[in-house]
Motif scaffolding. Sequence first.
Motif, PDB file in Angstrom:
ATOM      1  N   VAL A   7      32.684  43.857  38.432  1.00  0.00           N
ATOM      2  CA  VAL A   7      33.614  42.873  37.865  1.00  0.00           C
ATOM      3  C   VAL A   7      34.062  41.870  38.928  1.00  0.00           C
ATOM      4  CG1 VAL A   7      35.877  42.578  36.786  1.00  0.00           C
ATOM      5  CG2 VAL A   7      34.410  44.457  36.076  1.00  0.00           C
ATOM      6  N   GLY A   8      34.232  42.334  40.148  1.00  0.00           N
ATOM      7  CA  GLY A   8      34.676  41.447  41.223  1.00  0.00           C
ATOM      8  C   GLY A   8      33.735  40.283  41.469  1.00  0.00           C
ATOM      9  N   GLU A   9      32.432  40.511  41.319  1.00  0.00           N
ATOM     10  CA  GLU A   9      31.466  39.429  41.500  1.00  0.00           C
ATOM     11  C   GLU A   9      31.651  38.344  40.446  1.00  0.00           C
ATOM     12  OE1 GLU A   9      27.322  40.526  42.259  1.00  0.00           O
ATOM     13  OE2 GLU A   9      28.052  42.588  42.484  1.00  0.00           O
ATOM     14  N   VAL A  10      31.834  38.757  39.223  1.00  0.00           N
ATOM     15  CA  VAL A  10      32.033  37.803  38.123  1.00  0.00           C
ATOM     16  C   VAL A  10      33.381  37.112  38.295  1.00  0.00           C
ATOM     17  CG1 VAL A  10      32.215  37.543  35.622  1.00  0.00           C
ATOM     18  CG2 VAL A  10      30.587  39.187  36.593  1.00  0.00           C
ATOM     19  N   LEU A  11      34.373  37.866  38.677  1.00  0.00           N
ATOM     20  CA  LEU A  11      35.713  37.305  38.870  1.00  0.00           C
ATOM     21  C   LEU A  11      35.710  36.231  39.950  1.00  0.00           C
ATOM     22  CD1 LEU A  11      38.699  37.295  38.176  1.00  0.00           C
ATOM     23  CD2 LEU A  11      38.978  39.281  39.687  1.00  0.00           C
ATOM     24  N   ARG A  12      34.966  36.447  41.024  1.00  0.00           N
ATOM     25  CA  ARG A  12      34.876  35.429  42.089  1.00  0.00           C
ATOM     26  C   ARG A  12      34.355  34.109  41.534  1.00  0.00           C
ATOM     27  NH1 ARG A  12      33.264  39.799  45.253  1.00  0.00           N
ATOM     28  NH2 ARG A  12      31.043  39.343  45.035  1.00  0.00           N
ATOM     29  N   GLU A  13      33.393  34.188  40.614  1.00  0.00           N
ATOM     30  CA  GLU A  13      32.872  32.969  40.001  1.00  0.00           C
ATOM     31  C   GLU A  13      33.924  32.299  39.121  1.00  0.00           C
ATOM     32  OE1 GLU A  13      29.141  33.632  38.028  1.00  0.00           O
ATOM     33  OE2 GLU A  13      28.402  34.836  39.703  1.00  0.00           O
ATOM     34  N   TYR A  14      34.699  33.101  38.424  1.00  0.00           N
ATOM     35  CA  TYR A  14      35.719  32.548  37.535  1.00  0.00           C
ATOM     36  C   TYR A  14      36.836  31.854  38.301  1.00  0.00           C
ATOM     37  CZ  TYR A  14      34.498  33.787  32.790  1.00  0.00           C
ATOM     38  OH  TYR A  14      33.911  33.825  31.566  1.00  0.00           O
ATOM     39  N   ILE A  15      37.254  32.452  39.405  1.00  0.00           N
ATOM     40  CA  ILE A  15      38.389  31.842  40.103  1.00  0.00           C
ATOM     41  C   ILE A  15      37.943  30.740  41.055  1.00  0.00           C
ATOM     42  CG2 ILE A  15      39.813  33.888  39.830  1.00  0.00           C
ATOM     43  CD1 ILE A  15      39.439  34.488  42.779  1.00  0.00           C
ATOM     44  N   ASP A  16      36.667  30.747  41.431  1.00  0.00           N
ATOM     45  CA  ASP A  16      36.058  29.704  42.239  1.00  0.00           C
ATOM     46  C   ASP A  16      36.949  29.319  43.409  1.00  0.00           C
ATOM     47  OD1 ASP A  16      33.947  27.940  42.845  1.00  0.00           O
ATOM     48  OD2 ASP A  16      34.933  26.305  41.787  1.00  0.00           O
ATOM     49  N   GLN A  17      37.509  28.138  43.398  1.00  0.00           N
ATOM     50  CA  GLN A  17      38.300  27.632  44.517  1.00  0.00           C
ATOM     51  C   GLN A  17      39.810  27.875  44.358  1.00  0.00           C
ATOM     52  OE1 GLN A  17      36.808  26.282  47.327  1.00  0.00           O
ATOM     53  NE2 GLN A  17      34.940  26.930  46.304  1.00  0.00           N
ATOM     54  N   THR A  18      40.198  28.553  43.294  1.00  0.00           N
ATOM     55  CA  THR A  18      41.621  28.812  43.054  1.00  0.00           C
ATOM     56  C   THR A  18      42.114  29.850  44.065  1.00  0.00           C
ATOM     57  OG1 THR A  18      41.258  28.441  40.701  1.00  0.00           O
ATOM     58  CG2 THR A  18      43.338  29.503  41.328  1.00  0.00           C
ATOM     59  N   PRO A  19      43.203  29.564  44.755  1.00  0.00           N
ATOM     60  CA  PRO A  19      43.735  30.525  45.719  1.00  0.00           C
ATOM     61  C   PRO A  19      44.087  31.860  45.039  1.00  0.00           C
ATOM     62  CG  PRO A  19      44.746  28.384  46.047  1.00  0.00           C
ATOM     63  CD  PRO A  19      43.953  28.303  44.770  1.00  0.00           C
ATOM     64  N   ILE A  20      43.808  32.944  45.735  1.00  0.00           N
ATOM     65  CA  ILE A  20      44.047  34.273  45.191  1.00  0.00           C
ATOM     66  C   ILE A  20      45.520  34.480  44.825  1.00  0.00           C
ATOM     67  CG2 ILE A  20      44.335  35.358  47.441  1.00  0.00           C
ATOM     68  CD1 ILE A  20      42.853  37.800  46.308  1.00  0.00           C
ATOM     69  N   GLU A  21      46.407  33.840  45.565  1.00  0.00           N
ATOM     70  CA  GLU A  21      47.841  33.981  45.283  1.00  0.00           C
ATOM     71  C   GLU A  21      48.186  33.442  43.899  1.00  0.00           C
ATOM     72  OE1 GLU A  21      47.125  33.745  49.646  1.00  0.00           O
ATOM     73  OE2 GLU A  21      46.583  32.432  47.985  1.00  0.00           O
ATOM     74  N   ILE A  22      47.555  32.353  43.511  1.00  0.00           N
ATOM     75  CA  ILE A  22      47.813  31.759  42.196  1.00  0.00           C
ATOM     76  C   ILE A  22      47.271  32.658  41.093  1.00  0.00           C
ATOM     77  CG2 ILE A  22      47.245  29.820  40.680  1.00  0.00           C
ATOM     78  CD1 ILE A  22      47.416  28.025  43.176  1.00  0.00           C
ATOM     79  N   VAL A  23      46.054  33.153  41.275  1.00  0.00           N
ATOM     80  CA  VAL A  23      45.461  34.047  40.273  1.00  0.00           C
ATOM     81  C   VAL A  23      46.301  35.316  40.152  1.00  0.00           C
ATOM     82  CG1 VAL A  23      43.419  35.364  39.605  1.00  0.00           C
ATOM     83  CG2 VAL A  23      43.162  33.112  40.681  1.00  0.00           C
ATOM     84  N   ALA A  24      46.750  35.854  41.268  1.00  0.00           N
ATOM     85  CA  ALA A  24      47.580  37.063  41.248  1.00  0.00           C
ATOM     86  C   ALA A  24      48.872  36.811  40.478  1.00  0.00           C
ATOM     87  CB  ALA A  24      47.888  37.517  42.672  1.00  0.00           C
TER      88      ALA A  24
END
Length: 78
Positions: A7-24
């Motif tokens: 799932v992490g591989e797919v998630l990396r594609e989804y969040i692309d350039q979005t900072p992890i703090e924002i997604v969290a």
Amino acid sequence: MFNPPHVGEVLREYIDQTPIEIVAKESGLSIARLSDVLAGNTAITPDDANGLAKALNTSSQFWLDLQAQYESKQSADL
């Protein structure tokens, strides 16, 4: 044979350039939890899937299905 991604591989594609703090923040996952998923170190839970669905405008079932496919392949390889 098809090797489903973690799932992490797919998630990396989804969040692309979005900072992890924002997604969290938008998903309700802690940065540590999200980092573990992105690194492929942990499986997602239904609560994680709900948070990701909310933050990324997807369905929670999408994330749960990815997790199930990955786990099924891992079990088959044992």
